[in-house]
Design an enzyme around this catalytic site. Structure first.
Site, PDB file in Angstrom:
ATOM      1  N   ASP A 249      17.053   9.258 -33.672  1.00  0.00           N
ATOM      2  CA  ASP A 249      17.231   8.760 -32.311  1.00  0.00           C
ATOM      3  C   ASP A 249      16.696   7.334 -32.234  1.00  0.00           C
ATOM      4  OD1 ASP A 249      16.892   8.471 -29.490  1.00  0.00           O
ATOM      5  OD2 ASP A 249      14.906   9.397 -29.628  1.00  0.00           O
ATOM      6  N   CYS A 306      19.718   3.336 -18.183  1.00  0.00           N
ATOM      7  CA  CYS A 306      19.627   2.261 -19.189  1.00  0.00           C
ATOM      8  C   CYS A 306      19.783   0.887 -18.548  1.00  0.00           C
ATOM      9  CB  CYS A 306      20.765   2.361 -20.195  1.00  0.00           C
ATOM     10  SG  CYS A 306      20.810   3.891 -21.060  1.00  0.00           S
ATOM     11  N   GLY A 341      26.253   8.106 -19.502  1.00  0.00           N
ATOM     12  CA  GLY A 341      27.213   7.673 -18.495  1.00  0.00           C
ATOM     13  C   GLY A 341      28.104   8.770 -17.945  1.00  0.00           C
ATOM     14  N   GLY A 362      22.151  13.440 -19.792  1.00  0.00           N
ATOM     15  CA  GLY A 362      20.760  13.350 -19.367  1.00  0.00           C
ATOM     16  C   GLY A 362      20.694  13.569 -17.875  1.00  0.00           C
ATOM     17  N   ARG A 387      13.417   9.487 -16.430  1.00  0.00           N
ATOM     18  CA  ARG A 387      13.078   8.126 -16.860  1.00  0.00           C
ATOM     19  C   ARG A 387      13.729   7.812 -18.197  1.00  0.00           C
ATOM     20  NH1 ARG A 387       6.675   8.083 -18.669  1.00  0.00           N
ATOM     21  NH2 ARG A 387       6.816   9.641 -20.315  1.00  0.00           N
TER      22      ARG A 387
HETATM   23  P1  XMP Z   1      22.854   9.777 -18.897  1.00  0.00           P
HETATM   24  O1  XMP Z   1      23.804   8.829 -18.280  1.00  0.00           O
HETATM   25  O2  XMP Z   1      23.445  11.105 -19.195  1.00  0.00           O
HETATM   26  O3  XMP Z   1      22.469   9.098 -20.310  1.00  0.00           O
HETATM   27  O4  XMP Z   1      21.574   9.896 -18.116  1.00  0.00           O
HETATM   28  C1  XMP Z   1      21.522   9.683 -21.185  1.00  0.00           C
HETATM   29  C2  XMP Z   1      21.363   8.794 -22.403  1.00  0.00           C
HETATM   30  O5  XMP Z   1      20.773   7.532 -22.073  1.00  0.00           O
HETATM   31  C3  XMP Z   1      20.158   6.979 -23.251  1.00  0.00           C
HETATM   32  N1  XMP Z   1      18.815   6.504 -22.888  1.00  0.00           N
HETATM   33  C4  XMP Z   1      18.482   5.201 -22.777  1.00  0.00           C
HETATM   34  N2  XMP Z   1      19.201   4.065 -22.987  1.00  0.00           N
HETATM   35  N3  XMP Z   1      17.338   2.779 -22.333  1.00  0.00           N
HETATM   36  C5  XMP Z   1      18.614   2.856 -22.778  1.00  0.00           C
HETATM   37  O6  XMP Z   1      19.254   1.810 -22.979  1.00  0.00           O
HETATM   38  C6  XMP Z   1      16.554   3.864 -22.096  1.00  0.00           C
HETATM   39  O7  XMP Z   1      15.401   3.756 -21.685  1.00  0.00           O
HETATM   40  C7  XMP Z   1      17.162   5.133 -22.346  1.00  0.00           C
HETATM   41  N4  XMP Z   1      16.688   6.420 -22.246  1.00  0.00           N
HETATM   42  C8  XMP Z   1      17.747   7.223 -22.581  1.00  0.00           C
HETATM   43  C9  XMP Z   1      20.106   8.078 -24.276  1.00  0.00           C
HETATM   44  O8  XMP Z   1      21.107   7.808 -25.233  1.00  0.00           O
HETATM   45  C10 XMP Z   1      20.394   9.325 -23.447  1.00  0.00           C
HETATM   46  O9  XMP Z   1      20.931  10.379 -24.206  1.00  0.00           O
END
Ligand code: XMP
Length: 482
Positions: A249, A306, A341, A362, A387
């Site tokens: 990851d 993000c 997304g 997420g 977060r």
């Molecule tokens: P969703 O849209 O489902 O996306 O909430 C979840 C994914 O977001 C990524 N992730 C991050 N990307 N900064 C980023 O640029 C962050 O702080 C961060 N935290 C999570 C990750 O790929 C997750 O599965």
């Protein structure tokens, strides 16, 4: 400088065009898929490895529904391995290594063991592992003296119903019913403990026929790891606890760090599927696949929390990223996980139609009961905290974990966050959210006339939409209630 493409698209830029369909009902389609080579799922959904999304409770719920949870890595190694072990212990045909206690241990110790392992009973054994009795939550419920030994409250061996190992599930079911029991220890001819069969496990087998399980009937779970040398230690501890797959990851997965970690994991444990990412280009997919990755996670800056694109200027709109990455991945025989997304089922259908084998979510799950994020009340409504793993608070917490010491002066100022901290509405149980999501995916597949995801990839046709088309796509010219 060069412009690689004039346009790149994301979910709201396109719609799928309805195709002739022979599908009479949503139940005629199957969203069965692969999370990674060698890791089959009944539903194409993974829960994100974020500390406000996936710990053991989420992973258990995901696997029971036929998906997969990835336990995040933002905690000490032993705690992460413990979370993995909790999932593996949650159910199984036979609990092979039941939690035991010695007869002279105190009721206080028994209570701590039960709540620590998240289970309902302990087998009481002597030093040679011979069974002396059983003690369950109910035996301890109102026990007034915490220092009393468990031997005082246990069901002793002579009143205990047991089975000779190896026992088949049908015989166990009969015994459990005949004696109205919840737990049945399995013993060898010398009276030593060889396993435990529980009524709950047998019930769950019947309740969740689609659950994601290993060969021993235990729920499957993934463990996220980073790309530093100590992450091999993390991987080993999680594997020892029963992890079924590793997820390397890293924010920028198309990096030597990530490639090196994938190679190291595959060299050490060639049989364990490795998921790696995140990338947003076919070159990234190719390099990770050549390093040995069994699935590639696609999505740079697409997640709801993000801000990578704002802070660094890097990223590729998610639909284009999936389309291009999946074309390469299909060629190489490696499944793609579309990560970030996905807001509603329509986005998931578009991600799958663009070639992904699964979606990682997420935000959609962060508001559920099983998500570990804190619950708060805002304007009278129940909300849960989510977060980004590169947000200010998560980055600060990580520094503390890495150092094993508090933050030092100036630490906060040095952090450059690439994620935010936010709240999402409380959404009830994971199973309910997944029911809606999978219902939408099945319905989407039927609009494409696709019985399987492979057919969806083949039959999907996108059209680009204008701003007016997008407005037409949602509810319009009405006043929504609530
Ligand atoms: P969703 O849209 O489902 O996306 O909430 C979840 C994914 O977001 C990524 N992730 C991050 N990307 N900064 C980023 O640029 C962050 O702080 C961060 N935290 C999570 C990750 O790929 C997750 O599965």
């Amino acid at each position: 400088m060069r412009i690689r493409a004039e346009t790149a698209l994301t979910f709201d830029d396109v719609l799928l065009v309805p195709r002739h369909s022979r599908i009479a009902s949503r139940s005629d389609v199957s969203p069965h898929t692969l999370a990674a080579r060698g890791l089959a799922l009944a539903i194409p959904v993974l829960s994100a490895n974020m500390d406000t999304v996936t710990e053991s409770e989420m992973a258990i719920a995901m696997a029971r529904c036929g998906g997969l949870g990835i336990i995040h890595r933002f905690m000490p190694i032993e705690r992460q391995a413990g979370e993995v072990a909790r999932v593996k212990r949650a159910e199984g045909y036979v609990v092979e290594d039941p939690v035991t206690i010695e007869p002279h241990a105190s009721i206080r110790q028994a209570r701590a063991l039960l709540s620590g392992a998240g289970i309902g009973g302990l087998v009481v054994v002597d030093r040679q592992a011979r069974v002396l009795g059983m003690v369950t939550k109910r035996d301890l419920l109102f026990a007034p003296d915490e220092e009393e030994p468990v031997s005082e409250v246990m069901t002793p061996r002579e009143r205990l119903v047991t089975l000779q190992a190896p026992a088949d599930l049908l015989a166990a079911r009969e015994q459990l019913h005949a004696h109205r029991l919840e737990k049945l220890p399995l013993l060898d001819s010398g009276g030593k403990l060889r396993g435990l069969i529980t009524a709950q496990d047998i019930m769950r087998l019947e309740q969740h026929p689609q659950a994601t399980k290993d060969g021993k009937g235990r729920l499957r779970v993934g463990a996220a790891v980073g790309a530093r040398s100590e992450d091999l230690e993390r991987a080993e501890a999680c594997l020892h606890a029963g992890a079924d797959t590793f997820v390397v990851d890293i924010a920028h997965g198309h990096s030597e760090n990530c490639l090196g970690m994938v190679r190291a994991l595959k060299q050490r444990w060639p049989e364990v599927p490795v998921i790696a990412g995140n990338v947003a280009t076919p070159e990234g997919v190719r390099d990770l696949a050549q390093a040995g990755a069994d699935a590639v996670k696609v999505g740079v800056g697409s997640g709801s929390i993000c801000i990578t694109r704002v802070i660094t200027g890097f990223g590729v709109p998610q639909l284009t990223a999936i389309l291009e990455c999946a074309a390469e991945a299909h060629h190489l025989g490696v499944p793609v996980i579309a990560d970030g997304g996905i807001r509603r089922s329509g986005d998931a259908v578009k991600a799958l139609a663009a070639g992904a084998s699964t979606v990682m979510v997420g935000n959609m799950l962060a508001g559920t009961d099983e998500a570990p994020g804190a619950t708060i009340i805002r304007d009278g409504r129940k909300m849960k905290v989510v977060r980004g793993m590169a947000s200010l608070s998560a980055s600060a917490d990580r520094l503390v974990i890495d150092r094993g010491a508090d933050l030092e002066p100036g630490d906060w100022e040095r952090i450059v966050p690439e994620g935010v901290e936010a709240v999402v509405p409380h959404r009830g149980a994971v199973a309910e959210v997944l029911d809606q999501l999978i219902g939408g995916i099945r319905s989407g597949m039927s609009y494409a006339g696709a019985r399987s995801l492979a057919e969806l990839w083949e039959r999907a046709e996108f059209v680009r939409v204008t701003g007016a088309g997008l407005r037409e796509s949602g509810a319009h010219d009405v006043e929504p209630i609530g």
